[in-house]
Design a protein around this motif. Structure first.
Motif, short mmCIF file in Angstrom:
data_model
loop_
_atom_site.label_atom_id
_atom_site.label_comp_id
_atom_site.label_asym_id
_atom_site.label_seq_id
_atom_site.Cartn_x
_atom_site.Cartn_y
_atom_site.Cartn_z
N THR A 1 0.81 -1.11 0.01
CA THR A 1 -0.04 -0.09 0.02
C THR A 1 0.86 1.19 -0.11
O THR A 1 0.40 2.39 -0.67
N ARG A 2 2.01 1.09 0.76
CA ARG A 2 2.94 2.41 0.71
C ARG A 2 3.57 2.81 -0.75
O ARG A 2 3.66 3.72 -1.04
N LEU A 3 3.75 1.52 -1.30
CA LEU A 3 4.29 1.71 -2.80
C LEU A 3 3.28 2.26 -3.83
O LEU A 3 3.51 3.06 -4.45
N VAL A 4 1.95 1.66 -3.58
CA VAL A 4 1.04 2.23 -4.35
C VAL A 4 0.50 3.74 -3.90
O VAL A 4 0.05 4.49 -4.82
N THR A 5 0.49 4.13 -2.93
CA THR A 5 0.19 5.50 -2.39
C THR A 5 1.27 6.34 -3.09
O THR A 5 0.89 7.41 -3.57
N GLU A 6 2.66 6.04 -3.43
CA GLU A 6 3.58 6.92 -3.76
C GLU A 6 2.99 6.84 -5.35
O GLU A 6 3.40 7.97 -6.13
#
Length: 392
Positions: free
Chosen positions: A16-21
């Motif tokens: 999720t952190r990667l997708v948020t970026e």
């Protein structure tokens, strides 16, 4: 051209952190972003991530008017919005026609939006996707060609048991040339140390080396687990003592939620394995669990299928993550834990008489001490010390 990326990894590893970026960067570059989540609701809510993505986009200031105009000519998609009209369909032919209309409307909507502005379409938590969402994902991966669309999906690998319906779909999709797999593994100790040091400076002040090494060792590269352990230190924990703090309540509940889905026999095997240690001998766990052999084999297969235990060598198993073992052991009642340590001590004492396996005396000392057999623990500790000196 259209591109697809499927991001996989264990819970908490950073999907999720990667997708948020990615969403942040795409928004800054002028993309229309349609992002939705699946939920653990079974087949009761079809096309949930698509409905979630459309609802979020119709509330965003930059895209609301364009999207609403595009939806106005596609009533089948408009019905996915909370205020949309519902229309019941009956019979296999009607359902098939409705699905064909839905897929055509989605493709038309994406194509219309992408003709003016690139589109980022995100479906998160595909391990919870219903059958209609899985079919839609297959359709989009196969028919999107020249549209300016980036489709991103995420799923948890630790939730994909061997009979999970997403498994065969992934096997087919990953063969397509437009689909790129992105597998997120654990962070290296150096990267996790850098992350924790930065977080500690923002939240709690300096983090000493003992605390940092303890968190890195227990988290095993999982960023979310590491952050939760750091937060537990900041809220009191065992700061400055050098001892490992107890698992935070929320993290323990998350880990145990997967254990609670197992049968009673499989949970019994996990409790015995947790007391035995991170890596447990198969014969030792079977004897400690007290289950008949056929029932034990079914239970251990269930735990492996659900990816809580993984085979480790020819004659043993280990927990998929060290904190899972901690959570299972911490959930034992005091008397239950003491009795299991006592049973394991008795089994290891018998093995010590028949075997010269290195380390057995140290294991025996640990289980004797945890079962409150102080004389036995003292004698085994002396033997373990002598063995350690002999081995250098």
């Amino acid at each position: 051209q259209a591109v697809v990326a499927l991001i996989s990894g264990d819970a908490g590893v950073g999907k999720t952190r990667l997708v948020t970026e990615v969403v942040r960067q795409a928004t800054a570059e002028g993309f229309i972003v349609l992002s939705g989540h699946c939920a653990e609701l079974g087949e009761s809510v079809p096309y949930l991530p698509l409905a979630d993505a459309l609802r979020n986009a119709t509330q965003a200031p930059g895209t609301a008017s364009r999207l609403l105009d595009a939806l106005a000519s596609r009533p089948v998609l408009n019905r996915l919005l909370p205020e949309g009209e519902t229309q019941a369909t009956a019979g296999a032919e009607s359902k098939g026609m409705a699905r064909q209309q839905m897929f055509g409307a989605v493709l038309g909507l994406i194509g219309e939006l992408a003709a003016a502005t690139p589109v980022l379409l995100v479906f998160e938590d595909l391990h919870w996707a219903d059958a209609s969402t899985r079919d839609l994902l297959t359709f989009l991966c196969r028919v999107l060609r020249t549209e300016r669309v980036a489709l991103v999906g995420t799923y948890r690998t630790d939730d994909l048991h061997r009979r999970h319906p997403l498994r065969p779909l992934l096997a087919e999709l990953l063969r397509l040339p437009s689909v790129t797999p992105i597998r997120l593994g654990p962070l290296t100790p150096g990267a996790l140390a850098e992350h924790l040091t930065a977080l500690a400076g923002l939240r709690h002040g300096d983090l000493d080396a003992v605390e940092l090494n303890s968190i890195i060792s227990r988290a095993e590269g999982n960023a979310y687990y590491a952050e939760e352990l750091l937060a537990a230190l900041g809220s009191g924990g065992s700061r400055g003592s050098g001892a490992a703090s107890a698992l935070p309540e929320d993290l323990a509940a998350l880990l145990l939620s997967r254990v609670e889905r197992l049968s009673d026999a499989a949970q019994r095997v996990l409790r015995a394995a947790a007391v035995a240690g991170r890596r447990a001998d198969d014969d030792l766990v079977r004897a400690a669990s007290g289950l008949p052999l056929p029932e034990y084999e079914d239970a251990i297969r269930e735990a492996v299928t659900q990816q809580l235990l993984v085979p480790d060598g020819a004659d043993g198993f280990s927990f998929r993550h060290a904190l899972l073992r901690e959570a299972v052991e911490a959930d034992l009642l005091p008397g239950e834990r003491t009795r299991l340590h006592g049973v394991l001590a008795g089994l290891l004492a018998d093995e010590e008489q028949r075997s010269s396996r290195p380390g057995i005396a140290a294991e025996l000392a640990h289980h004797y001490l945890a079962s409150h057999d102080i004389p036995g623990a003292f004698a085994a500790s002396v033997r373990a010390g002598a063995e350690a000196e002999r081995l250098g």
